[in-house]
Design a protein around this motif. Structure first.
Motif, PDB file in Angstrom:
ATOM      1  N   UNK A 124       0.817  -1.208   0.000  1.00 19.55           N
ATOM      2  CA  UNK A 124       0.000   0.000   0.000  1.00 19.55           C
ATOM      3  C   UNK A 124       0.857   1.268   0.000  1.00 19.55           C
ATOM      4  N   UNK A 125       1.946   1.233  -0.762  1.00 19.50           N
ATOM      5  CA  UNK A 125       2.769   2.413  -0.951  1.00 19.50           C
ATOM      6  C   UNK A 125       3.929   2.573   0.001  1.00 19.50           C
ATOM      7  N   UNK A 126       4.066   1.699   0.998  1.00 17.73           N
ATOM      8  CA  UNK A 126       5.110   1.844   2.009  1.00 17.73           C
ATOM      9  C   UNK A 126       5.934   0.557   2.092  1.00 17.73           C
ATOM     10  N   UNK A 127       7.210   0.709   2.421  1.00 19.88           N
ATOM     11  CA  UNK A 127       8.070  -0.457   2.618  1.00 19.88           C
ATOM     12  C   UNK A 127       7.729  -1.117   3.946  1.00 19.88           C
ATOM     13  N   UNK A 128       7.322  -2.384   3.953  1.00 21.98           N
ATOM     14  CA  UNK A 128       6.893  -3.022   5.198  1.00 21.98           C
ATOM     15  C   UNK A 128       8.069  -3.416   6.075  1.00 21.98           C
TER      16      UNK A 128
END
Length: 739
Positions: A124-128
């Motif tokens: 969702x657009x972010x590095x987990x």
């Protein structure tokens, strides 16, 4: 002595040998039995006709401990969770975590092509943040994953959206958790050999079983030797993961776990090609995927291990105590790191021979060591009062992490013609001269969660409070300079509330709201104060469908969701004459929708499908060019579908075929900056996969192809000299002996 007795003695001797080598290691909530849950092939005869059935009962997941740290079913969890089980990994022949999320909604992998070291993807657009057995992985300063091989794990779970309420500091896009293979009380395992394109060679094995009435053991190991896409790149990997489970009575079990992995990559990695010749045209022609802008002398070397345990004790049917603990060591080193750092030497005078041909090279050396101690301890209670049921947990976790990272840099020391490369030997004199991150972080969190149920209505409420203390040396100073220690402390309350209604048909609409926080290192250049943590919040609504009630042999699980994530207090850069400074003025938003389903029909037809839409925007920034820009490697659209069918009867019984298609739209490679307002992109791509396999009760033969038609595309351009091609066609054959 009969042959059966001899075989049993050999088996017992082998398992005892495994038990002797099963050192303590990594843990989490035991979720699935191991080989008793793995795909098995059963041969039967009905009315004189032979039937071959590949049983994969966990291909369609029913639960995910990552989302709630409990056994709450997925259909009752009011937040999106994607589970890639060992059944899916085996049947679809995924080699690493980047491949494993190819058919997962809202997750975009292989951002840097088929990297030989790490698993790169965004959620969702972010590095987990990566977790191993429910505990944070000892990730380095620059990379959020440790690259532990997928073969070591029983499942990969992606929790989408804020997860701080159970895991502490984490980005608002979510986390992913990998659960180690566990020992089984039934003897079983496999030995497999793989070979394929790019000189891919691998041998791997896992074996498990009981050595006594109270002790089960398992040993998993792997050796891989392969080339990368560019010329002269090569990688070797050794991984071993022993474990055991001690059944200390009917109500208590103790599971020590251990892993060790060694990696060596030579010749550089994917990427760092110029824009002209990859994403854009070049008068000298298109650069090949084989083009290596690094140097054959480049070396990347990594050692890592983890040791810990999972302990569980039940106090009757209502209460359970769970304790997880791990010590971790991670060390990586790049003594030679030549790469394309400045793009083409000449981009203006076409009369010169080096016009759009010759590039600058720099040598960037880097080393980092991470020592980490993590533990999570909780009480689980299942209570009821009249029509109300309660599924309650409360716990405390703690992590102590020490990073030491240094680097060296020699800019523009060599040039090379990309169309006729002649590589200059690397001088081994640069070393690691400058501090990058010398930091110790201690985080303590207390949390509680309760799911209240009245019939089909489920209300989930969670809360957590964290204390984070960090100390670090001033970065970008020479390692020989006096040490200046900086201190930062922060504390934060995060929470999640959600409601689900599970109908008799298996459809479950839900809604939830969750928050997150993420500490940030450094000092605000405007206020002079340490950065406050960035914070995130998400609204999510959708429905889930569990189709196990559709009939015997039919398993379907689907999730549809709409979400809106906002992250505030994001550090954005300030222009300056010296180093780049930052101020916590940024705000970003990602909103979109996702649909994902997994199905297995009569142990013959398997389907994985997903479609997702993401709209990401920088809302506020101190750098004007960033405002309105999309987030990097966050494609607007992603869609995928894979179907696999196995013939069960007749002379072709056991033969199966699969085909898949994946589409990803173009996405930004980086944010625009005050030095370079141009946004470079990764290209849209439609890729096709295929598989053919043949199963018997004792053997499996498979050939899997990804990017079947060998489409050439640019996965990402992070700057004028930061382009990387997507993975080329990969064909891998596998022979597996099952026992």
């Amino acid at each position: 002595m009969t042959l059966r007795t001899s075989a049993n003695r050999i088996r017992s001797t082998l398992l005892v040998g495994i038990a002797a080598g099963a050192v303590i290691a990594v843990p989490a909530h035991a979720q699935e039995a191991s080989d008793s849950s793995a795909p098995k092939t059963v041969k039967t005869t009905e009315n004189g006709e032979t039937t071959i059935v590949v049983v994969a009962k966990n291909f369609v997941p029913a639960a995910a401990v990552t989302a709630t740290k409990s056994d709450i079913p997925l259909v009752e969890t009011p937040q999106s969770v994607s589970v890639v089980s060992r059944d899916q990994i085996d049947l679809l022949n995924f080699t690493d975590a980047q491949q494993a999320v190819r058919y997962t909604a809202g997750v975009f992998g292989e951002n840097y092509g088929p990297d030989l070291r790490f698993d790169f993807f965004t959620v969702r657009g972010f590095t987990p943040t990566q977790y191993i057995d429910g505990l944070a992985a000892p990730a380095s300063t620059t990379i959020s994953t440790v690259g532990l091989d997928l073969y070591a794990f029983q499942s990969l779970e992606v929790l989408k959206g804020p997860a701080s309420v159970l895991y502490g500091s984490s980005p608002p896009g979510g986390i992913f958790n990998e659960t180690s293979r566990r020992a089984d009380s039934q003897f079983g395992g496999e030995f497999e050999v793989k070979g394929g394109t790019d000189n891919f060679k691998q041998v791997a094995s896992t074996i498990t079983g009981p050595v006594s009435d109270s002790v089960d053991v398992r040993l998993t190991g792997l050796y891989r030797d392969r080339d990368g896409n560019p010329d002269f790149t090569h990688a070797k990997r050794v991984m071993v993961a022993p474990t055991a489970t001690f059944h200390l009575g009917a109500d208590t079990q103790f599971t020590p776990l251990f892993y060790y992995q060694y990696d060596k990559v030579t010749g550089g990695t994917e990427g760092f090609l110029p824009v002209a010749g990859t994403l854009e045209s070049n008068p000298n022609g298109q650069l090949s995927r084989k083009t290596n802008s690094a140097n054959p002398d480049d070396v990347y070397e990594r050692h890592q291990w983890g040791a810990g345990y999972n302990f569980e004790h039940s106090f009757g049917p209502a209460f359970k105590f769970v304790s997880n603990l791990r010590w971790s060591h991670y060390k990586e080193e790049t003594p030679y790191g030549v790469y394309d750092s400045g793009g083409f030497v000449n981009t203006t005078d076409s009369t010169l021979a080096n016009y759009y041909k010759t590039i600058y090279q720099s040598n960037f050396t880097y080393r980092e060591q991470v020592e980490a101690f993590t533990t999570d301890n909780r009480i689980e209670a299942k209570l009821g009062s009249g029509p109300i049921e309660s599924n309650f947990i409360a716990g405390i976790d703690y992590r102590n992490i020490h990073n030491v990272a240094d680097y060296g840099f020699a800019g523009f020391n060599e040039t090379i013609d990309l169309y006729n490369p002649i590589y200059v030997p690397v001088e081994p004199t640069l070393g690691y001269t400058t501090r990058y991150n010398h930091q110790r972080v201690k985080q303590t969190g207390i949390y509680a969660q309760d799911q209240l149920g009245i019939g089909g209505f489920k209300l989930l409420a969670s809360g957590r409070y964290d204390w984070v203390d960090s100390s670090y040396l001033t970065p970008y100073t020479l390692v020989t300079d006096p040490e200046t220690v900086n201190y930062e402390s922060s504390h934060k309350f995060t929470y999640r509330v959600g409601a689900t209604y599970v109908t008799a048909s298996g459809i479950a609409p839900y809604v939830s709201y969750a928050t997150s926080f993420l500490p940030q290192i450094g000092t605000d250049s405007n206020t002079g104060n340490p950065f406050e943590p960035s914070t995130g919040k998400q609204w999510e609504a959708g429905f889930k469908f569990d189709g196990r009630s559709l009939g015997p042999g039919v398993k379907i699980f689907a999730t549809a969701a709409l979400f809106d994530i906002k992250q505030t207090n994001v550090v954005s850069t300030n222009p300056s004459a010296g180093p780049v400074y930052g101020t916590a003025s940024g705000e970003v938003e990602v909103k979109g929708g996702e649909f994902e389903f997994v199905a297995r029909i009569h142990n013959q037809l398997s389907i994985n499908g997903s479609i997702s839409y993401s709209d990401s925007t920088v809302l506020k920034s101190n750098t004007a060019a960033e405002i309105g820009a999309p987030l990097p490697v966050t494609p607007e659209y992603k869609a995928s579908l894979f179907a696999d069918y196995t013939i069960s009867k007749g002379t072709l019984g056991g033969l199966g075929f699969g085909a898949g298609v994946r589409y990803t739209s173009s996405s930004a490679g980086s944010l625009p900056g005050f030095y370079n307002p141009v946004v470079y992109y990764g290209q849209a791509a439609t890729l096709f996969d295929a598989a053919v396999h043949y199963d018997t009760p004792s053997w499996r033969f498979a050939v899997n192809a990804s990017n079947l038609f060998d489409k050439t595309y640019v996965a990402r351009c992070s700057g004028p000299a930061g382009c990387v091609y997507g993975a080329s066609r990969e064909i891998i054959g596998t022979v597996t002996k099952k026992f």
